[in-house]
Motif scaffolding. Structure first.
Motif, PDB file in Angstrom:
ATOM      1  N   TYR A 191       0.547  -1.415   0.028  1.00 15.60           N
ATOM      2  CA  TYR A 191       0.371   0.458   0.064  1.00 15.60           C
ATOM      3  C   TYR A 191       1.219   1.272  -0.074  1.00 15.60           C
ATOM      4  O   TYR A 191       1.940   1.424   0.550  1.00 15.60           O
ATOM      5  CB  TYR A 191      -1.327   0.208   1.352  1.00 15.60           C
ATOM      6  N   CYS A 192       0.433   2.320  -1.197  1.00 14.09           N
ATOM      7  CA  CYS A 192       1.170   3.143  -0.728  1.00 14.09           C
ATOM      8  C   CYS A 192       0.361   4.706   0.187  1.00 14.09           C
ATOM      9  O   CYS A 192      -1.053   3.922   0.479  1.00 14.09           O
ATOM     10  CB  CYS A 192       1.051   4.337  -2.025  1.00 14.09           C
ATOM     11  N   ALA A 193       0.761   5.287   1.086  1.00 19.15           N
ATOM     12  CA  ALA A 193       0.132   6.458   1.959  1.00 19.15           C
ATOM     13  C   ALA A 193       0.558   7.325   1.928  1.00 19.15           C
ATOM     14  O   ALA A 193       1.997   7.900   1.889  1.00 19.15           O
ATOM     15  CB  ALA A 193      -0.209   5.308   3.037  1.00 19.15           C
ATOM     16  N   ALA A 194      -0.053   8.703   2.356  1.00 16.67           N
ATOM     17  CA  ALA A 194       0.972   9.518   2.354  1.00 16.67           C
ATOM     18  C   ALA A 194       0.196  10.974   3.490  1.00 16.67           C
ATOM     19  O   ALA A 194      -1.185  10.507   4.298  1.00 16.67           O
ATOM     20  CB  ALA A 194      -0.413  10.545   1.599  1.00 16.67           C
ATOM     21  N   GLY A 195       0.786  11.356   3.747  1.00 17.32           N
ATOM     22  CA  GLY A 195       0.754  12.206   5.353  1.00 17.32           C
ATOM     23  C   GLY A 195       1.783  11.818   6.832  1.00 17.32           C
ATOM     24  O   GLY A 195       1.588  12.984   7.484  1.00 17.32           O
ATOM     25  N   SER A 196       3.427  11.326   6.280  1.00 18.22           N
ATOM     26  CA  SER A 196       3.639  10.988   7.052  1.00 18.22           C
ATOM     27  C   SER A 196       4.907   9.922   6.970  1.00 18.22           C
ATOM     28  O   SER A 196       4.960  10.004   5.955  1.00 18.22           O
ATOM     29  CB  SER A 196       3.605   9.984   8.748  1.00 18.22           C
ATOM     30  N   VAL A 197       6.082  10.562   8.035  1.00 16.54           N
ATOM     31  CA  VAL A 197       7.833   9.376   7.216  1.00 16.54           C
ATOM     32  C   VAL A 197       7.700   8.284   8.184  1.00 16.54           C
ATOM     33  O   VAL A 197       8.611   7.908   8.547  1.00 16.54           O
ATOM     34  CB  VAL A 197       8.911   9.622   6.775  1.00 16.54           C
ATOM     35  N   GLN A 198       6.584   8.256   9.306  1.00 19.63           N
ATOM     36  CA  GLN A 198       7.229   7.222  10.496  1.00 19.63           C
ATOM     37  C   GLN A 198       6.492   6.464  10.127  1.00 19.63           C
ATOM     38  O   GLN A 198       5.899   6.081   9.434  1.00 19.63           O
ATOM     39  CB  GLN A 198       5.903   7.479  11.686  1.00 19.63           C
ATOM     40  N   SER A 199       6.787   5.238  10.334  1.00 18.02           N
ATOM     41  CA  SER A 199       6.472   3.505  11.120  1.00 18.02           C
ATOM     42  C   SER A 199       4.698   3.519  10.906  1.00 18.02           C
ATOM     43  O   SER A 199       4.752   2.326  11.378  1.00 18.02           O
ATOM     44  CB  SER A 199       7.228   2.919  11.189  1.00 18.02           C
ATOM     45  N   ASP A 200       4.264   4.071  12.470  1.00 17.94           N
ATOM     46  CA  ASP A 200       3.120   4.390  12.591  1.00 17.94           C
ATOM     47  C   ASP A 200       1.923   4.332  11.491  1.00 17.94           C
ATOM     48  O   ASP A 200       2.048   5.599  11.033  1.00 17.94           O
ATOM     49  CB  ASP A 200       3.066   4.690  14.040  1.00 17.94           C
ATOM     50  N   PRO A 201       1.009   3.378  11.353  1.00 19.79           N
ATOM     51  CA  PRO A 201       0.466   3.270   9.664  1.00 19.79           C
ATOM     52  C   PRO A 201      -1.006   4.476  10.398  1.00 19.79           C
ATOM     53  O   PRO A 201      -1.454   5.389   9.428  1.00 19.79           O
ATOM     54  CB  PRO A 201      -0.187   2.015   9.355  1.00 19.79           C
ATOM     55  N   ASN A 202      -1.574   4.879  11.241  1.00 23.22           N
ATOM     56  CA  ASN A 202      -2.010   5.346  11.660  1.00 23.22           C
ATOM     57  C   ASN A 202      -1.773   7.016  11.920  1.00 23.22           C
ATOM     58  O   ASN A 202      -2.720   7.400  12.091  1.00 23.22           O
ATOM     59  CB  ASN A 202      -2.351   5.408  12.939  1.00 23.22           C
ATOM     60  N   LEU A 203      -1.190   7.081  11.594  1.00 26.17           N
ATOM     61  CA  LEU A 203      -0.580   8.969  11.343  1.00 26.17           C
ATOM     62  C   LEU A 203      -0.448   8.806  10.027  1.00 26.17           C
ATOM     63  O   LEU A 203      -0.258  10.322   9.293  1.00 26.17           O
ATOM     64  CB  LEU A 203       1.094   8.525  11.835  1.00 26.17           C
ATOM     65  N   TYR A 204      -0.713   7.856   9.141  1.00 27.42           N
ATOM     66  CA  TYR A 204      -1.140   8.445   7.641  1.00 27.42           C
ATOM     67  C   TYR A 204      -2.553   8.754   7.209  1.00 27.42           C
ATOM     68  O   TYR A 204      -3.837   7.773   7.923  1.00 27.42           O
ATOM     69  CB  TYR A 204      -0.507   7.240   6.086  1.00 27.42           C
TER      70      TYR A 204
END
Length: 120
Positions: free
Chosen positions: A94-107
């Motif tokens: 999956y691609c996601a936008a919004g962060s560079v952190q490893s926590d998917p909840n931050l995207y």
């Protein structure tokens, strides 16, 4: 904001793939972006991230040296080059936008995923 991942497929161990994520609906360079993967029966796992406006790249230890994340600002695309594929890389990516952190909840935004299957 829409993200569309593509490029997955069936590949033999040791092979390569390049995943692509097409972005639309926002200014591409404004967002940090990342790739995650989810194998059957497992939690979603951080793979790599790319900071906005040249803000650096980040990788999970498990893929360091084999995966390369990049972005094409003009084409509004995020890429994940995967080399030396292993059967354990089999997952939906999956691609996601919004962060560079490893926590998917931050995207904030997610694409629909593309399946990578690696045969031994």
């Amino acid at each position: 904001v829409q993200l569309q991942a593509s490029g997955g497929g069936l590949v033999q161990a040791g092979g390569s793939l390049r995943l692509s994520c097409a972005a639309s609906g926002y200014t591409f360079s404004w967002y940090d972006m990342g790739w995650f993967r989810q194998a059957p029966g497992k939690e979603r796992e951080f793979v790599a991230a790319s900071g906005r406006n040249g803000g650096g790249t980040y990788y999970a230890d498990s893929v360091q040296g084999r995966f390369t994340i990049s972005r094409d600002k003009a084409r509004k695309r995020l890429y994940l080059q995967i080399d030396s594929l292993k059967p354990e890389d089999t997952a939906v990516y999956y691609c996601a936008a919004g962060s560079v952190q490893s926590d998917p909840n931050l995207y904030e935004f997610w694409g629909q995923g593309t399946l990578v299957t690696v045969s031994s």
